[in-house]
Design an enzyme around this catalytic site. Structure first.
Site, PDB file in Angstrom:
ATOM      1  N   GLY A  91       0.915  -1.029  -0.025  1.00  0.00           N
ATOM      2  CA  GLY A  91       0.039  -0.091  -0.136  1.00  0.00           C
ATOM      3  C   GLY A  91       0.812   1.219   0.027  1.00  0.00           C
ATOM      4  N   CYS A  92       0.319   2.115  -0.549  1.00  0.00           N
ATOM      5  CA  CYS A  92       0.999   3.525  -0.619  1.00  0.00           C
ATOM      6  C   CYS A  92       1.239   4.250   0.969  1.00  0.00           C
ATOM      7  CB  CYS A  92       0.226   4.736  -1.180  1.00  0.00           C
ATOM      8  SG  CYS A  92      -1.574   4.936  -0.551  1.00  0.00           S
ATOM      9  N   TYR A  93       0.434   4.278   1.855  1.00  0.00           N
ATOM     10  CA  TYR A  93       0.647   4.613   3.218  1.00  0.00           C
ATOM     11  C   TYR A  93       1.795   3.672   3.700  1.00  0.00           C
ATOM     12  CZ  TYR A  93      -3.221   8.053   4.079  1.00  0.00           C
ATOM     13  OH  TYR A  93      -4.071   9.037   4.181  1.00  0.00           O
ATOM     14  N   ALA A  94       1.642   2.617   3.596  1.00  0.00           N
ATOM     15  CA  ALA A  94       2.417   1.264   4.047  1.00  0.00           C
ATOM     16  C   ALA A  94       3.751   1.358   3.688  1.00  0.00           C
ATOM     17  CB  ALA A  94       1.815  -0.070   4.005  1.00  0.00           C
TER      18      ALA A  94
END
Length: 911
Positions: A724-727
């Site tokens: 994921g992008c946040y991750a």
């Protein structure tokens, strides 16, 4: 005034190294490394012989001291410790031993392997026996026959060879045992092979598979594995294989830090000059070496095969061709021995400030300012740049300008006059990765005569000494030079240094030195140059480099030759920011055929744009239920019409093997039917990359974050879950500090803010611009799926608090990290620089990165590094474009690796 000989240089450098502290570090690493794995209970009686005498404190201490005695500087010790503690035993080295070594240098080999083994290292040995086989064949009346340089192996030859290799293998094992080293013969079951043109070569094989189970089992039991270069076919037929190629296939399977070919010649020699080629940096020099008239037959094949091997391995891997007596020196010192072949670091050149401006308006200043003391350092550097405007110079630097050298060339014929190293600035990671050696190799190639000065207490004094032909010390300053041979030139330089040393070379401050620089420009060219030193541990050292003296020692044959590759003191030039880590299958058709399932969203459009630029990707199908029947926009290679593909359609296409890579750009919880259809198709070679969260917690899938997950694992995977992008941003922002985090219940907290493109295209309050204007919206404040993802991948609990704001693309994280012990901001920043050195898509900043500067860029920026006054909490900022490195760019990295292309192919460089 004194001449500084090589021994004295070592003594001076040694004074700057705290030997007690370094020995403590080495001993700590040694204890961790040398604890043997307990054998099974059934073999308990062997514990005593295993734990002694090889693992007693005295033997271990001797092994470490033997290595440290070969290391002359603090930097080398740091390199050694970093190498020593960062790899597992079986990943340390694959060593190919030629037959002549077994005959003439077996004791030297055993002594070196004993020292390595006492430090808990278990190199994998594979040996040949070519000279011995030739002798036995001659005695048996068998005339050797060759085709294309390969020995034709008939039945009689194979029988003799098989018996010989078993005997030689036992000879090596017994020799190691006599030196107190437990060794295990492994003569079958590892190398599998196909016939290599059976009609022509008969019982000659090409390795097609390596079974490493018995190797790892031997190491787990405390034995050094010793292999022969015999392989087996699928039906059990023994086949003769080339030892070099067998070693290469072992290296591909084990991915070692070092691949060593032991040779009685000690390396590759330039047949025109007779000199040893100490280093070949493949990224810069491969094509030039392939054009050299003396690089023919075996030499040409060896260099080509090594390049093919290193292209398949991480950039940290290298191949060394050395004499057995130099094994430890090669493995643990920067000066090394023999011929080192690495992929290297590509260097760039500039001869005007305008050229620097074209690259980056700020990068040059940042390189000159870093590590300088004083509030006016920026003004001082500005004055220095003003002097360069009216001066002739040549600069050398890497892509990220972690290394920078500026040389003031001589006037007239360069072959007869002396050039001066005006600036040499290196980041800590550049020193430790030896980009400095790569820079100096270029200097020696372009400037036959060069002089420079350093402080006598500089921690890198030994390194400079090894680059020089001679040196002279006076009042704390050391002048080095190379290329000066005539007594007249030496006396002239010595006179200038002795009589004007304080004025021209002395310990004066940087500002006054630069103040005089412009007025002294002509004199600089006549024989003096301002040296702006910027090396770790050196105080603002600005000494004018100039007079010299010849050393009492004879001139080394490997110094100051203008011949490419034959005249420089080599070192480990490692990391290029664009490593081709994929492994291409020569039987595969290119370009790769790609299908995109679910392309309506922002991420799908971003990926289509990247595929449109990729030279080796052919987008064949794009599926979108909402857009079916419409023409795909933004893809110029051919016309594509959106389809509405069902799982059954996908299965049928997969059964026909129409697609090489399937990209699932679907919402969470939707892609399972498509993946099931692909699994049912039987097309196991097809790569599937899922951009959703559906498979990020499935152990059968590979998590595709190349900067933190072993690239070789991604390259061999066919099921890859895109993070994921946040991750992605959070993990990159936390990972370097994992060993330093405070224990539970304390844990990192990530405050994340995303642009509204992260909320997708389906209308909602989180992507309603009017609702977001003058606003920020928190959501999923606990138990967000990215919180679970970050925690699972890092192995530590992380609190994640997401928000959405009014900008379109880009994420900003503020990460609070509790520390187990007090740390300084500079130390923390160095940790991040070291951890991500060479990662093209990760940039480390001193200041906090700005979210508006990351939008549209393909990398991640990390900065801030603000430490609480108590020293036990740090705040780090991270920015990422959620559509690019947070999704599409990362997807393309994974596609490149899995499909066999250079990792960054098709990814534009951020400007």
């Amino acid at each position: 005034m004194q001449a500084l000989s090589r021994p004295l240089a070592r003594q001076v450098a040694a004074r700057s190294v705290n030997r007690t502290a370094l020995y403590t570090q080495a001993s700590t690493a040694l204890v961790q490394r040398t604890r043997p794995i307990p054998p099974p209970k059934a073999r308990r009686r062997h514990v005593r012989s295993f734990a002694s005498p090889r693992y007693d404190d005295g033997s271990a201490r001797s092994a470490v001291i033997n290595v440290l005695n070969n290391i002359g500087s603090k930097r080398e010790v740091q390199q050694y410790l970093a190498q020593f503690t960062s790899v597992s035993s079986q990943q340390f080295a694959v060593i190919k031993v030629g037959g002549a070594i077994l005959t003439d240098y077996l004791d030297q080999l055993c002594a070196s392997l004993r020292n390595l083994n006492q430090m808990g290292l278990f190199p994998v040995i594979i040996h040949g026996a070519g000279p011995q086989l030739n002798r036995l064949l001659e005695e048996a009346g068998v005339e050797p026959k060759y085709q294309e340089g390969i020995r034709i192996t008939d039945g009689k030859t194979l029988g003799i060879a098989r018996k010989l290799f078993l005997e030689e293998n036992l000879k090596v094992v017994e020799a190691l045992e006599s030196w107190g080293v437990r060794a295990r013969p492994i003569t079958s079951g590892v190398l599998m092979a196909d016939y290599k043109d059976k009609e022509t070569f008969q019982f000659v094989g090409e390795v097609n598979e390596v079974n490493v189970g018995s190797i790892k089992a031997a190491i787990a039991d405390g034995y050094i594995p010793v292999l022969t270069c015999m392989a087996e076919s699928e039906d059990g037929q023994v086949l003769n294989v080339n030892a070099d190629k067998a070693a290469a296939e072992l290296a591909r399977a084990l991915v070692p830090l070092k691949i060593v070919y032991l040779s009685e010649k000690g390396g590759i020699h330039d047949k025109e000059t007779g000199k040893l080629v100490e280093a070949i940096n493949l990224d810069e020099e491969y094509d030039e070496y392939m054009k050299k008239p003396w690089v023919i037959h075996g030499t040409r094949s060896k260099i080509r095969d090594i390049k093919t091997l290193l292209d398949d391995l991480p950039r940290s891997s290298s191949v060394a061709i050395i004499h057995p007596e130099s094994l430890e020196r090669e493995l643990f010192t920067h000066s090394g021995a023999g011929t080192l072949i690495r992929r290297g670091t590509k260097l760039y050149q500039a001869s005007s400030l305008a050229e620097f401006e074209a690259i980056s308006p700020t990068m040059l200043k940042q390189a000159l300012v870093r590590n300088r003391e004083g509030l006016d350092s920026a003004a001082v550097v500005d004055r220095y740049l003003d002097t360069l405007k009216s001066s002739s110079f040549r600069a050398y630097f890497d892509e990220n300008m972690e290394a920078l050298a500026i040389v003031l060339p001589p006037t007239g014929q360069p072959s007869t006059q002396l050039a001066h190293l005006s600036t040499l600035t290196m980041t800590r990671s550049a020193w430790l990765s030896n980009i400095a050696d790569n820079v100096f190799q270029s200097l020696k190639r372009d400037f036959p005569k060069l002089a420079w000065t350093v402080k006598q207490d500089d921690e890198n004094l030994t390194w400079f000494s090894e680059k020089a032909d001679g040196s002279i010390a006076k009042k704390g300053e050391v002048l080095f030079w190379y290329g000066i041979e005539s007594p007249e030139e030496v006396r002239e330089l010595m006179s200038e240094f002795v009589h004007h040393g304080r004025q021209m070379f002395g310990d004066v401050n940087l500002e006054s030195q630069l103040h005089r620089a412009a007025a002294a420009a002509e004199r600089i060219r006549a024989g003096a140059a301002t040296l702006i030193g910027n090396r770790p541990g050196a105080q603002q050292q600005q000494a004018r480099a100039f007079s010299t003296s010849t050393r009492s020692q004879p001139r080394r044959a490997n110094v100051a030759s203008p011949q490419l590759g034959s005249g420089s003191r080599r070192g480990y030039a490692t990391t290029n920011p664009n490593p081709p880590l994929g492994i291409k299958n020569s039987e595969k058709d290119y370009p790769s055929k790609v299908a995109l399932i679910g392309a309506r969203g922002f991420t799908g459009q971003a990926l289509i744009d990247l595929l449109n630029r990729h030279p080796n990707m052919d987008l064949c199908h794009v599926s979108s239920r909402e857009l079916a029947g419409k023409k795909l926009k933004g893809y110029n290679k051919k016309e594509i019409i959106y389809e509405n593909l069902s799982p059954d359609d996908v299965r049928r296409m997969a059964e026909r093997k129409e697609i090489d890579c399937w990209v699932m750009a679907l919402p969470n919880g939707v892609c399972k039917p498509f993946v099931d259809a692909l699994d049912e198709s039987g097309h196991k070679e097809a790569v599937v990359i899922d951009l959703s969260a559906d498979y990020r917690f499935d152990p059968k899938w590979t998590y595709g974050l190349p900067e933190l997950v072993q690239r070789g694992k991604i390259a061999s995977a066919t099921r890859i879950s895109n993070p994921g992008c946040y991750a992605t941003a959070a993990q990159l922002g936390i990972a370097p500090l994992l060993p330093h985090l405070a224990p539970s219940p304390a844990h990192p907290t990530v405050f994340g803010v995303s642009g509204y493109s992260g909320a997708g295209t389906k209308p909602s309050p989180k992507n309603d611009v009017e609702n977001l204007t003058n606003n920020i919206i928190p959501y999923s404040l606990t138990d967000h799926i990215h919180e679970r993802e970050i925690s699972a991948q890092l192995g530590t609990e992380v609190a994640f608090i997401p928000h959405v704001a009014v900008w379109f693309a880009g994420i900003h994280h503020t990460i609070s990290l509790p520390l187990a012990h007090q740390m300084a901001s500079r130390d923390i920043r160095n940790l991040y620089q070291d951890r991500y050195h060479g990662e093209r898509l990760v940039a480390i900043r001193g200041e906090s990165p700005s979210v508006k500067m990351i939008a549209g860029k393909h990398g991640v920026e990390i900065g801030g590094f603000a430490v609480h006054s108590g020293g036990k909490r740090v705040v780090v900022n991270v920015t990422i474009d959620n559509l690019l490195k947070g999704a599409a760019t990362q997807c393309l990295q994974n596609m490149n690796l899995a499909l066999g292309y250079a990792e960054y192919e098709g990814i534009p460089e951020d400007k």
